[in-house]
Write an enzyme that holds these catalytic residues in place. Structure first.
Site, PDB file in Angstrom:
ATOM      1  N   ASP A 205       0.819  -1.210   0.000  1.00  0.00           N
ATOM      2  CA  ASP A 205       0.000   0.000   0.000  1.00  0.00           C
ATOM      3  C   ASP A 205       0.856   1.265   0.000  1.00  0.00           C
ATOM      4  OD1 ASP A 205      -2.509   1.613   0.579  1.00  0.00           O
ATOM      5  OD2 ASP A 205      -1.362   2.022   2.395  1.00  0.00           O
ATOM      6  N   LEU A 286      -5.842   7.349   3.388  1.00  0.00           N
ATOM      7  CA  LEU A 286      -5.988   8.387   2.369  1.00  0.00           C
ATOM      8  C   LEU A 286      -4.862   8.383   1.340  1.00  0.00           C
ATOM      9  CD1 LEU A 286      -7.128  11.341   4.659  1.00  0.00           C
ATOM     10  CD2 LEU A 286      -8.551  10.011   3.105  1.00  0.00           C
ATOM     11  N   ARG A 287      -3.980   7.378   1.419  1.00  0.00           N
ATOM     12  CA  ARG A 287      -2.859   7.342   0.467  1.00  0.00           C
ATOM     13  C   ARG A 287      -3.349   7.289  -0.979  1.00  0.00           C
ATOM     14  NH1 ARG A 287       0.164   3.610   3.969  1.00  0.00           N
ATOM     15  NH2 ARG A 287       1.727   4.813   5.095  1.00  0.00           N
ATOM     16  N   GLY A 288      -4.398   6.515  -1.212  1.00  0.00           N
ATOM     17  CA  GLY A 288      -4.931   6.381  -2.555  1.00  0.00           C
ATOM     18  C   GLY A 288      -5.372   7.721  -3.119  1.00  0.00           C
ATOM     19  N   VAL A 291      -2.211   9.972  -3.792  1.00  0.00           N
ATOM     20  CA  VAL A 291      -1.396   9.534  -4.933  1.00  0.00           C
ATOM     21  C   VAL A 291      -2.101   9.823  -6.256  1.00  0.00           C
ATOM     22  CG1 VAL A 291      -0.446   7.511  -6.105  1.00  0.00           C
ATOM     23  CG2 VAL A 291      -0.094   7.799  -3.657  1.00  0.00           C
TER      24      VAL A 291
END
Length: 349
Positions: A205, A286-288, A291
C-alpha cells in the site's frame, strides 16, 4: 569550479522499448513528481524490467551537486543538503559543484541494514569526539532512483526502512545515543515476479503506483524485440544514435513537465470524485486519494496542460489503486477491473 562527469556505460534507449506501457508511464510520472511514492513493478521474468528502469535514469537531465559530498547535496536547495554543506552555505561560503547523471542505485537482496542506512563509528566518536559516518545506499541514492529487484524477497524490515526514507525524504541513523540524519529523497522502484510471492498488503500500500507487465505473446512483436536487442548488443553506440532525437524530445518533455508541475490545478469537483471512488472501493487510509491527485497532476504536466482533465485521471487511477484492494496476503492483486468499474460509475464514462 564546475566539472562534468559522464556515464560511459551504454544504456538501452527508453524510447526504443516496445510495449510495457504501464511500467513506462509509472516511471515517467514518478520522475516528474517523486512525491508520488515510487512504483512497484510485478511481472514475468525476462520482460525488460531492469532494462526499462536503467533506461529512465539515463533519460533524466544531469543534476548539480556539491563536489565530493557523499549525499549528492544540492548547492542551492537546503532540503537536499547534508548538514555539513548547509553549514557552509548558510555562512555564505562558496562550494565547488559538479554535474552528474541522476544516480541509479541497485540494492542487492543480501544487503544488511548497515549497508542500506550507513554506519556510525562509535570508537572514533568516543575517542576523538567527532561524528564519523560511513554513508550507505540511501545516501548514494539521494536525488536519484533506488532500484530493488525481487523486492518481494527482501526482508520486511528493510522494505519498511526504504519506504520510510522514501516517504520522509530523510534517513536517520542512531547508535549508542549518537544520531546522524541526512537527506534521502529518491524514487523507489521495486520489481518482482508474482510467482515468488507478493509483498504484505501493508507494505504494498505504501508504494505510490503498481504496474503489471506480461510476456509479449504476438510473434511479430517478439521478433522485433529480439532484433532490437541484437542490434544494441552488436553496436550499442550506433543503436543509441538512431534514437538520439526521440531521446532528446522525451528528455525535454519530462524537464518541461517538472517545471510546469507546481502550477497544475485539479478542480474541486474532480477531487471529490476521486475520493468518492476510493470510498466506494473501501480503500484504507488516504494514500490512494493523495497519490491519484499527484499522479493526475504529473500526467497533465507531462501533456503540457495546466488543468487536470477526466482523461488524465482515467489513465492513472488503476495504477494508483489496484494494489490497495488487497487485505488478505493470500489474495491476488486485481487486474484493474474493479477500479475501472467503480470509476466508470462515478465519472459517468
Amino acid at each position: 569550479m564546475n566539472t562534468i562527469q559522464n556515464n560511459l556505460r551504454p544504456v538501452f534507449p527508453f524510447t526504443a522499448i516496445v510495449g510495457q506501457e504501464e511500467m513506462k508511464l509509472s516511471l515517467i510520472l514518478n520522475v516528474i513528481d517523486p512525491k508520488i511514492g515510487g512504483v512497484m513493478i510485478m511481472g514475468d521474468r525476462g520482460t525488460g524490467k531492469s532494462t526499462t528502469i536503467r533506461a529512465i535514469a539515463n533519460l533524466l537531465p544531469e543534476i548539480s551537486v556539491v563536489t565530493d559530498d557523499p549525499f549528492n547535496s544540492d548547492p542551492i536547495d537546503f532540503d537536499l543538503m547534508s548538514d555539513q554543506v548547509k553549514s557552509i552555505v548558510s555562512k555564505n561560503q562558496s562550494v565547488n559543484t559538479s554535474w552528474i547523471n541522476v544516480p541509479m542505485i541497485d540494492l542487492p537482496l543480501g544487503a544488511t541494514e548497515d549497508r542500506v542506512c550507513g554506519t556510525i563509528d562509535i570508537e572514533k566518536a568516543l575517542t576523538e569526539g567527532v561524528k564519523s559516518f560511513e554513508p550507505g545506499l540511501l545516501a548514494k541514492a539521494n536525488r536519484g532512483i533506488l532500484y530493488v529487484d525481487e523486492v518481494n524477497l527482501l526482508d520486511d524490515h528493510l522494505v519498511d526502512i526504504l519506504l520510510d526514507a522514501a516517504a520522509s525524504g530523510w534517513n536517520t541513523v542512531e547508535r549508542e545515543g549518537i544520531s546522524i540524519r541526512h537527506p534521502a529523497r529518491f524514487v523507489l522502484v521495486g520489481s518482482g515476479n508474482p510467482e515468488e510471492g507478493e509483498l504484505r498488503p501493508q507494505l504494498l500500500d505504501r508504494f505510490g503506483m503498481h504496474a503489471e507487465i506480461r510476456t509479449v505473446k504476438d510473434p511479430a512483436l517478439r521478433v522485433k524485440i529480439v532484433e532490437q536487442r541484437g542490434q544494441f548488443d552488436y553496436n550499442p553506440q550506433a543503436y543509441i544514435e538512431q534514437y538520439s532525437e526521440k531521446q532528446k524530445a522525451l528528455k525535454f518533455r519530462i524537464s518541461q513537465a517538472q517545471k510546469l508541475l507546481p502550477d497544475v490545478n485539479i478542480d474541486f469537483s474532480l477531487r471529490m470524485k476521486i475520493s468518492e471512488v476510493c470510498g466506494q472501493l473501501d480503500i484504507d487510509g488516504l494514500r490512494g486519494d493523495i497519490v491519484i491527485n499527484r499522479a493526475a497532476k504529473a500526467f497533465a504536466a507531462y501533456n503540457n496542460n495546466l488543468n487536470v482533465e477526466i482523461d488524465d485521471i482515467k489513465k492513472i487511477m488503476v495504477l494508483c489503486l489496484r494494489h490497495r484492494l488487497r487485505r488478505d496476503p493470500l489474495e491476488s492483486i486485481d487486474s484493474g477491473s474493479k477500479v475501472s468499474e467503480v470509476m466508470s460509475k462515478v465519472f459517468y464514462i
